[in-house]
Motif scaffolding. Structure first.
Motif, PDB file in Angstrom:
ATOM      1  N   VAL A 145      -1.961   8.503  -8.065  1.00 39.91           N
ATOM      2  CA  VAL A 145      -0.656   7.966  -7.682  1.00 39.91           C
ATOM      3  C   VAL A 145      -0.489   6.701  -8.524  1.00 39.91           C
ATOM      4  O   VAL A 145      -1.255   5.757  -8.383  1.00 39.91           O
ATOM      5  CB  VAL A 145      -0.611   7.615  -6.175  1.00 39.91           C
ATOM      6  N   ASN A 147       1.551   3.476  -9.726  1.00 37.76           N
ATOM      7  CA  ASN A 147       2.615   2.543  -9.341  1.00 37.76           C
ATOM      8  C   ASN A 147       2.957   1.569 -10.459  1.00 37.76           C
ATOM      9  O   ASN A 147       3.061   0.378 -10.224  1.00 37.76           O
ATOM     10  CB  ASN A 147       2.157   1.719  -8.117  1.00 37.76           C
TER      11      ASN A 147
ATOM     12  N   ASP B 107      -1.143  -2.884  -6.106  1.00 33.74           N
ATOM     13  CA  ASP B 107      -0.454  -1.616  -6.363  1.00 33.74           C
ATOM     14  C   ASP B 107      -1.451  -0.483  -6.562  1.00 33.74           C
ATOM     15  O   ASP B 107      -1.202   0.648  -6.162  1.00 33.74           O
ATOM     16  CB  ASP B 107       0.464  -1.729  -7.587  1.00 33.74           C
ATOM     17  N   LYS B 108      -2.592  -0.799  -7.194  1.00 33.59           N
ATOM     18  CA  LYS B 108      -3.610   0.233  -7.425  1.00 33.59           C
ATOM     19  C   LYS B 108      -4.228   0.649  -6.093  1.00 33.59           C
ATOM     20  O   LYS B 108      -4.473   1.835  -5.858  1.00 33.59           O
ATOM     21  CB  LYS B 108      -4.711  -0.284  -8.359  1.00 33.59           C
ATOM     22  N   ARG B 110      -2.742   0.505  -3.172  1.00 31.73           N
ATOM     23  CA  ARG B 110      -1.709   1.293  -2.488  1.00 31.73           C
ATOM     24  C   ARG B 110      -1.681   2.723  -2.999  1.00 31.73           C
ATOM     25  O   ARG B 110      -1.572   3.670  -2.229  1.00 31.73           O
ATOM     26  CB  ARG B 110      -0.324   0.658  -2.681  1.00 31.73           C
ATOM     27  N   GLY B 111      -1.778   2.864  -4.317  1.00 31.01           N
ATOM     28  CA  GLY B 111      -1.763   4.192  -4.946  1.00 31.01           C
ATOM     29  C   GLY B 111      -2.969   5.008  -4.525  1.00 31.01           C
ATOM     30  O   GLY B 111      -2.840   6.198  -4.202  1.00 31.01           O
ATOM     31  N   LYS B 112      -4.133   4.386  -4.497  1.00 31.58           N
ATOM     32  CA  LYS B 112      -5.380   5.069  -4.125  1.00 31.58           C
ATOM     33  C   LYS B 112      -5.299   5.501  -2.654  1.00 31.58           C
ATOM     34  O   LYS B 112      -5.714   6.602  -2.282  1.00 31.58           O
ATOM     35  CB  LYS B 112      -6.539   4.090  -4.326  1.00 31.58           C
ATOM     36  N   LYS B 114      -2.553   6.183  -0.954  1.00 34.20           N
ATOM     37  CA  LYS B 114      -1.620   7.307  -0.854  1.00 34.20           C
ATOM     38  C   LYS B 114      -2.266   8.601  -1.305  1.00 34.20           C
ATOM     39  O   LYS B 114      -2.066   9.657  -0.719  1.00 34.20           O
ATOM     40  CB  LYS B 114      -0.382   7.048  -1.710  1.00 34.20           C
ATOM     41  N   GLN B 115      -3.065   8.505  -2.371  1.00 34.49           N
ATOM     42  CA  GLN B 115      -3.745   9.689  -2.883  1.00 34.49           C
ATOM     43  C   GLN B 115      -4.726  10.205  -1.836  1.00 34.49           C
ATOM     44  O   GLN B 115      -4.798  11.409  -1.581  1.00 34.49           O
ATOM     45  CB  GLN B 115      -4.493   9.367  -4.183  1.00 34.49           C
TER      46      GLN B 115
END
Lengths: 339, 137
Positions: A145, A147, B107-108, B110-112, B114-115
């Motif tokens: 994901v 961002n 942000d990283k 948050r991305g991790k 979500k994944q």
């Protein structure tokens, strides 16, 4: 220039609605269209005309914004404003939903298959880009994901031969991503456009990327790998991308889509002024500073904004376009004499 | 003669002198009010970020226990992502608000997160507010 783009036919693909996007299957025999009516239609030829061979009416609760065929031609992915991406398996004229990819927080704006067929990318108004991996059993797993963008991401497209992903955003930039140790990272940010970047297209070799924007220009970017002959500096092992050409003054409104013909190298654009334009690279232009000439300009190609242009992958010169007026049009492009 | 010059100076420059004094007093008061306001703002922002990451950490540790017996091949990505998320959360510099990659790392994370949720097929619903975080499924 007047006869370089000739109308072959029109179909009312998404009546009383907008037609948002078109995708030719890899064999070039079918065209998928999607629209504000939440439907996907598959078009094929019957003699001289185009007829609707299939309709996918269930599956999405809101507008279908983009569709994309897998490289093998057996699957179709659809990205919707309902925040999901559906994967459809083709069985003759029937399409069966094999899975629904969820996770984006709001409207999915684009979907694209990698040339290997094992990876899929989606992007959304939630500012993120997701990379998915699919295995032999049609199981999809989210691999990353990303961002990196600071605003709505409008479009994603894969490099024709490398596992390199590009995205375009409302934040005026284009970003490139690659895999690094089991995860995906943003390896380049292309700045230059002065407004939303709506769409992207790689050239047949993958050395160049074309972008189109709300700033009414098309930019051509070129990849310079580390140790390149031209002496373009690179940081680390990632190639550097530079803008080598800007086409301005040709479009009077936002350019919504751009398509680079993989057979002929011709560049087509879809514009908010209802026109379709085609550009070709000048034969002796310097690769580091290429020049492009306008070879076709069709006013009123549609009665409203043109949202998409798509070159047929097998038949040179065959171009499809679609518009806010709900119609799909088919065109024959012929490079004008004496160019 | 010098004396009468000073007397006139005192009268003529009075306006400018009071203006100067007033400016300095105002500047000092404004600075200390600004520091207080900044501290409050920083405290609020910091609490939000800490609260958000705290939620992710709690979530990650809970799942680490739940998945502790998962050794199947098909779960390998799940476990790798989980370890990566925990690692990122632990490495985050909580005591350095001037860290230049603070928002990038956030942000990283948050991305991790979500994944990881996507791999678990779980859609948590976070409400992150100044009063504290709530987590609902």
């Amino acid at each position: 220039m007047k006869d370089s783009l000739v109308l072959l036919g029109r179909v009312p693909a998404h009546p009383d609605s907008r037609c948002w996007f078109l995708a030719w299957n890899p064999a070039g025999t079918l065209l998928a269209s999607c629209g504000g009516d939440r439907r996907i239609r598959i078009w094929g030829t019957e003699g001289d005309s185009w007829i609707c061979k299939s309709v996918i009416s269930e599956g999405h609760q809101r507008t279908v914004r983009k569709v994309a065929w897998s490289p093998c031609g057996n699957y179709l992915a659809s990205a919707s404003f309902d925040a999901t991406t559906c994967i459809w398996k083709k069985n003759q004229d029937d399409f069966e939903c094999v899975t629904t990819l969820e996770g984006h927080e709001n409207e999915v704006k684009s979907v694209a298959w990698a040339p290997s067929g094992n990876l899929l990318a989606t992007c959304s108004r939630d500012k993120s880009v997701w990379v998915w991996e699919v295995d032999e059993e049609d199981e999809y797993e989210c691999v990353s994901v990303l961002n990196s963008h600071t605003q709505d991401v409008k479009h994603v497209v894969w490099h024709p031969s490398q596992e390199l992903l590009a995205s375009a955003s409302y934040d005026d930039t284009v970003k490139l991503y690659r895999e690094e140790e089991d995860d995906w990272v943003c390896c380049a940010t292309l700045e230059g456009h002065e407004s939303t970047v709506w769409s992207l297209a790689f050239d047949p070799s993958g050395q160049r990327l074309a972008s189109c924007s709300d700033d009414r220009t098309v930019r051509i970017w070129r990849q310079y790998p580390p140790g390149n002959e031209q002496g373009v500096a690179c940081s680390g092992s990632d190639p550097n991308w530079k803008c080598v050409c800007t086409l301005s003054g040709f479009h009077s409104r936002t350019i919504y889509d751009i398509a680079w013909c993989q057979l002929t190298g011709a560049l087509a654009t879809a514009c908010g002024d209802d026109a379709i334009r085609v550009f070709e690279e000048d034969p002796n232009s310097d690769p580091q500073q290429p020049t492009f000439s306008l070879t076709a300009h069709l006013h009123q190609a549609h009665s409203q904004d043109v949202n998409c242009v798509a070159w047929n992958p097998k038949e040179p010169g065959l171009l499809a376009s679609c518009s806010d007026d709900g119609e799909v049009a088919f065109w024959k492009y012929q490079r004008p004499e004496g160019l | 003669m010098a004396g009468s010059q000073d007397m006139f100076d005192a009268i003529v420059m009075a306006d400018e002198r009071f203006h100067g004094e007033g400016y300095r007093e105002g500047y000092e008061e404004g600075s200390s009010l600004g520091v207080m306001e900044g501290r409050q703002h920083g405290s609020l922002q910091g609490a939000r970020i800490g609260s958000e990451i705290g939620c992710y950490q709690g979530f990650a540790f809970a799942w680490k226990c739940l998945l502790h017996s998962c050794t199947a091949e098909k779960d390998s990505r799940k476990m790798k992502v989980l370890e990566s998320l925990i690692g990122m959360i632990q490495k985050f510099p909580y005591d350095d608000p001037t860290y230049d990659k603070l928002h990038e790392d956030l942000d990283k994370i948050r991305g991790k997160f979500k994944q990881f949720c996507s791999l678990l097929n779980v859609q948590p619903d976070f409400k992150i507010s100044a009063e504290g975080s709530g987590l609902s499924f």
